[in-house]
Design an enzyme around this catalytic site. Structure first.
Site, short mmCIF file in Angstrom:
data_model
loop_
_atom_site.label_atom_id
_atom_site.label_comp_id
_atom_site.label_asym_id
_atom_site.label_seq_id
_atom_site.Cartn_x
_atom_site.Cartn_y
_atom_site.Cartn_z
N HIS A 30 -4.75 -8.97 3.96
CA HIS A 30 -6.20 -8.88 4.17
C HIS A 30 -6.59 -9.71 5.38
CE1 HIS A 30 -7.07 -7.87 -0.35
NE2 HIS A 30 -6.70 -6.80 0.36
N HIS A 56 -2.36 2.33 -6.03
CA HIS A 56 -3.14 1.16 -5.64
C HIS A 56 -3.42 0.26 -6.84
CE1 HIS A 56 -4.68 -0.22 -1.83
NE2 HIS A 56 -5.75 -0.72 -2.43
N ARG A 77 0.85 -1.19 0.00
CA ARG A 77 0.00 0.00 0.00
C ARG A 77 0.89 1.24 0.00
NH1 ARG A 77 -2.33 -3.35 4.11
NH2 ARG A 77 -4.44 -4.09 3.58
N LYS A 137 -2.69 -1.82 7.65
CA LYS A 137 -3.91 -1.31 8.26
C LYS A 137 -4.11 -1.90 9.64
CE LYS A 137 -6.70 -0.15 4.18
NZ LYS A 137 -7.98 -0.43 3.47
N ARG A 168 -0.89 -2.36 -6.82
CA ARG A 168 -1.21 -3.39 -5.83
C ARG A 168 -2.26 -4.36 -6.40
NH1 ARG A 168 -1.56 -4.60 -0.18
NH2 ARG A 168 -3.69 -4.95 0.58
N TYR A 220 -10.44 -10.51 -6.42
CA TYR A 220 -9.47 -10.76 -7.48
C TYR A 220 -9.79 -12.03 -8.25
CZ TYR A 220 -6.94 -7.00 -5.29
OH TYR A 220 -6.60 -5.77 -4.77
#
Length: 310
Positions: free
Chosen positions: A279, A253, A153, A184, A256, A288
């Site tokens: 994630h 992004h 990120r 995150k 990514r 995806y």
């Protein structure tokens, strides 16, 4: 007040209320007028009096708007206007219930993340401008290799420092070819760094001191010598993509997304991609698989004899 073909007295009085007491903008009033015109058309067609509309009427009309191709967001605006009208009528005791309460527009499907085709991603990563600042070229090349090669990120990348320390948000350990980043939710994760990214990192570190302020810990610095900001990174990447001839707007992004999509296409290992992206929930990564299916669909349409259409 904006002109409207709506003739119903209740609606006219409500529009006056919205303009005078609520002081809605002319554009908003026009949108409400269009929403109420739809309501009048539905009540005329059914037919049913405005004050006698029931929940099943509102649900049916929402479904009809959807079947006619009206976007979910537009349907939500229409229903919001209707809901406000009946709430206003209910305050005066003119309707026993609000028939639009609980009626919602169809859910908007989440758009697929945009990923670059493999050839465009490779062209961007391999591009070196013939003219320009060689220091910035080395830095930008390294940034692209890490974004595309590691799926980082923006915040994770610009948070990288030169070497590990107690205060470092992230760092790259070249000895074990691993990037340690703070993602995150302040969750740390480690991702492998490929050979191309390591080579680009070595090239950048060889010249970094010529650009960085003394004592600056950031791995990536601006031409002012301080830590690179997200806006500066986006601007440089956009410029680099244009120079490389990539025919679409490229943002960090997107690299990514490209990392995840291309890795999934090659490996098919959804769980591994989830770990690499950091994630917390695999459902986030499953988007995806939709990208991958789109790729497979194109291959099928182009190659399978039963897919060919006259």
């Amino acid at each position: 007040m904006a002109d409207t073909p709506v003739r119903d007295d209740d609606i006219r009085r409500h529009l006056v209320h919205l303009e005078v007491e609520r002081r809605l903008a002319p554009r908003t009033l026009a949108m409400y007028g269009e929403a109420f015109e739809r309501l009048r058309e539905f009540t005329d067609t059914h037919p049913v009096a405005l004050r006698e509309v029931q929940v099943h009427h509102a649900r049916r009309w929402a479904a009809q708007m959807h079947s006619r191709g009206l976007a979910s967001r537009s349907i939500a605006i229409v229903l919001s206007a209707w809901r406000g009208l009946y709430r206003w009528l209910g305050r005066d005791g003119l309707v026993p219930l609000n028939p639009v309460d609980g009626v919602r527009a169809p859910k908007v499907g989440k758009p697929l993340p945009k990923a670059l085709p493999v050839d465009q991603a490779m062209a961007l990563a391999d591009h070196h401008p013939e003219a320009g600042n060689p220091l910035l070229d080395a830095r930008d090349h390294c940034i692209i290799e890490l974004l595309y090669g590691c799926g980082l990120r923006v915040g994770e990348l610009i948070g990288l420092d030169v070497g590990a320390s107690a205060k470092a948000a992230g760092w790259i350990d070249a000895s074990d070819t691993t990037a340690h980043v703070l993602g995150k939710g302040s969750k740390r994760r480690s991702v492998p760094v490929g050979a191309s990214a390591l080579k680009a990192l070595q090239g950048w570190l060889a010249v970094r001191e010529q650009l960085a302020d003394p004592g600056e810990p950031a791995l990536f610095v601006s031409n002012r010598g301080t830590r690179l900001t997200p806006s500066q990174l986006r601007s440089r990447l956009k410029q680099r993509a244009i120079q490389a001839g990539v025919p679409t707007h490229v943002h960090p992004h997107m690299l990514r997304h490209s990392f995840a999509s291309h890795l999934l296409q090659s490996s098919g290992d959804l769980r591994a991609v989830q770990e690499l992206l950091g994630h917390a929930n695999i459902t986030t990564t499953q988007v995806y698989t939709r990208l991958d299916f789109g790729h497979l669909s194109k291959v099928y349409d182009a190659a399978h004899p039963r897919a060919k259409r006259k």
